[in-house]
Design a protein around this motif. Structure first.
Motif, PDB file in Angstrom:
ATOM      1  N   THR A 145       0.847  -1.193   0.000  1.00 36.65           N
ATOM      2  CA  THR A 145       0.000   0.000   0.000  1.00 36.65           C
ATOM      3  C   THR A 145       0.882   1.242   0.000  1.00 36.65           C
ATOM      4  N   PHE A 146       0.341   2.346  -0.515  1.00 34.87           N
ATOM      5  CA  PHE A 146       1.127   3.571  -0.665  1.00 34.87           C
ATOM      6  C   PHE A 146       0.174   4.730  -0.921  1.00 34.87           C
ATOM      7  N   ASN A 147       0.703   5.941  -0.922  1.00 34.51           N
ATOM      8  CA  ASN A 147      -0.115   7.102  -1.253  1.00 34.51           C
ATOM      9  C   ASN A 147      -0.624   6.985  -2.689  1.00 34.51           C
ATOM     10  N   GLU A 148      -1.855   7.371  -2.908  1.00 33.61           N
ATOM     11  CA  GLU A 148      -2.484   7.236  -4.220  1.00 33.61           C
ATOM     12  C   GLU A 148      -1.670   7.962  -5.288  1.00 33.61           C
ATOM     13  N   VAL A 149      -1.507   7.299  -6.447  1.00 32.32           N
ATOM     14  CA  VAL A 149      -0.798   7.891  -7.579  1.00 32.32           C
ATOM     15  C   VAL A 149      -1.687   7.831  -8.813  1.00 32.32           C
ATOM     16  N   LEU A 150      -1.507   8.797  -9.678  1.00 25.49           N
ATOM     17  CA  LEU A 150      -2.153   8.829 -10.991  1.00 25.49           C
ATOM     18  C   LEU A 150      -1.031   8.747 -12.014  1.00 25.49           C
ATOM     19  N   THR A 151      -0.926   7.618 -12.706  1.00 23.89           N
ATOM     20  CA  THR A 151       0.242   7.382 -13.542  1.00 23.89           C
ATOM     21  C   THR A 151      -0.080   6.400 -14.662  1.00 23.89           C
ATOM     22  N   PRO A 152       0.632   6.487 -15.806  1.00 17.59           N
ATOM     23  CA  PRO A 152       0.442   5.495 -16.865  1.00 17.59           C
ATOM     24  C   PRO A 152       1.383   4.303 -16.745  1.00 17.59           C
ATOM     25  N   LYS A 153       2.360   4.366 -15.795  1.00 19.47           N
ATOM     26  CA  LYS A 153       3.341   3.290 -15.675  1.00 19.47           C
ATOM     27  C   LYS A 153       3.649   2.996 -14.210  1.00 19.47           C
ATOM     28  N   LEU A 154       3.773   1.701 -13.915  1.00 17.55           N
ATOM     29  CA  LEU A 154       4.256   1.248 -12.611  1.00 17.55           C
ATOM     30  C   LEU A 154       5.392   0.275 -12.852  1.00 17.55           C
ATOM     31  N   ARG A 155       6.422   0.357 -12.017  1.00 16.24           N
ATOM     32  CA  ARG A 155       7.568  -0.547 -12.145  1.00 16.24           C
ATOM     33  C   ARG A 155       7.861  -1.197 -10.790  1.00 16.24           C
ATOM     34  N   LEU A 156       8.036  -2.502 -10.818  1.00 13.73           N
ATOM     35  CA  LEU A 156       8.394  -3.261  -9.619  1.00 13.73           C
ATOM     36  C   LEU A 156       9.829  -3.735  -9.771  1.00 13.73           C
TER      37      LEU A 156
END
Length: 305
Positions: A145-156
């Protein structure tokens, strides 16, 4: 309704608290907040093994254990050290939670020693804020869980354990309910060859819209010299038969209007073999009697055939 519309004189103390709590919960967890956005994303990675599948991390299957790769798995053997996988959407999505199910085959692919989650801020990948639950446990989903983000990409990103590589069985991205609607992802299947008069088994796959409901699917004939008959045009998994030999293109379409997508596959239809079998070649009337070929023929018969 908002908090200003509540009449506190009509509610008892406990009822007032319950009503306010329910409203806050509804605002915090909208209707589609549990939807998994991973199936409609494009996946990429720093490296994937040739015998593994990157698409396995968002195929919607539920692992039964840390080494359940019956539906495929992502692995980066023989690479070691830091590696990453990434999701990209056509439009920015809203999320504050992801869930990772790590793969450990007990051999060359083992659990990572650490992981990090980053998002694209428009210029570069930066860590999510106030991340909690960056777990590396096996046999379960590790909820981050984390602060809400608005983004087109996530990287793990994740770090290998010494000489071992790393792998993932499933990686989910949970919607807050604020993401836009997306077309479904559609996969018609692999190209194939079929004999005229026989049927080909179609195993199309449709990953539904953000709401989680299955999108309406429809098989159709895009091209071909004859007619195609589908057992069920509205079922992604069905069969098809053909009226004439030649090359055909079949299309699987799902969704409606602007929220629709399609995928095609090619089918080569061939005439069946002749009814009369090939003539038998009887070998008892022949023999090898050569210093050169005797040894060679023996080697072929003993070791090759």
């Amino acid at each position: 309704m908002n908090l200003r519309q509540i009449n506190p004189w009509r509610l008892g103390g406990f009822a007032l608290i319950s009503t306010v709590a329910a409203m806050l919960a509804a605002e915090t967890h909208p209707q589609n907040a549990s939807a998994n956005l991973a199936p409609i994303a494009k996946a990429s990675t720093s490296f994937v093994s040739g015998h593994e599948s990157l698409e396995a991390i968002h195929d919607g299957s539920e692992p039964s254990g840390v080494n359940d790769h019956s539906h495929g798995a992502y692995g980066n053997w023989p690479k070691t050290g830091a590696q990453w996988v990434q999701y990209e959407w056509r439009q920015p999505i809203s999320t504050r939670q992801t869930e990772v199910y790590w793969w450990d085959d007990g051999r060359g692919v083992r659990l990572p020693t650490a992981c990090r989650l980053l998002y694209w801020d428009g210029k570069s990948f930066v860590p999510v804020q106030r991340a909690a639950g960056l777990g590396i446990l096996g046999g379960q989903y590790n909820v981050i869980t984390f602060n809400e983000v608005l983004t087109p990409k996530l990287r793990l990103e994740f770090d290998g354990n010494g000489p071992f590589s790393t792998g993932i069985l499933e990686w989910k991205v949970i919607d807050t309910g604020k993401s836009p609607e997306f077309p479904p992802t559609v996969l018609a299947g692999v190209d194939r060859v079929v004999v005229l008069g026989g049927k080909t088994y179609l195993s199309g796959r449709v990953n539904g819209l953000k709401s989680g409901r299955a999108a309406e699917a429809l098989w159709s004939q895009a091209s071909g010299p004859g007619e195609v008959t589908f057992a069920d045009t509205q079922a992604p998994v069905t069969t098809a038969t053909f009226s004439a030999p030649g090359d055909y293109v079949l299309k699987l379409t799902a969704g409606k209007g602007a929220l629709s997508a399609s995928s095609t596959l090619r089918v080569q239809v061939e005439n069946p073999p002749p009814a009369q079998r090939l003539d038998v070649v009887y070998t008892k009337n022949y023999r090898l009697d050569s210093p050169l070929w005797n040894a060679r023929a023996k080697a072929l018969i003993v070791n090759w055939i």
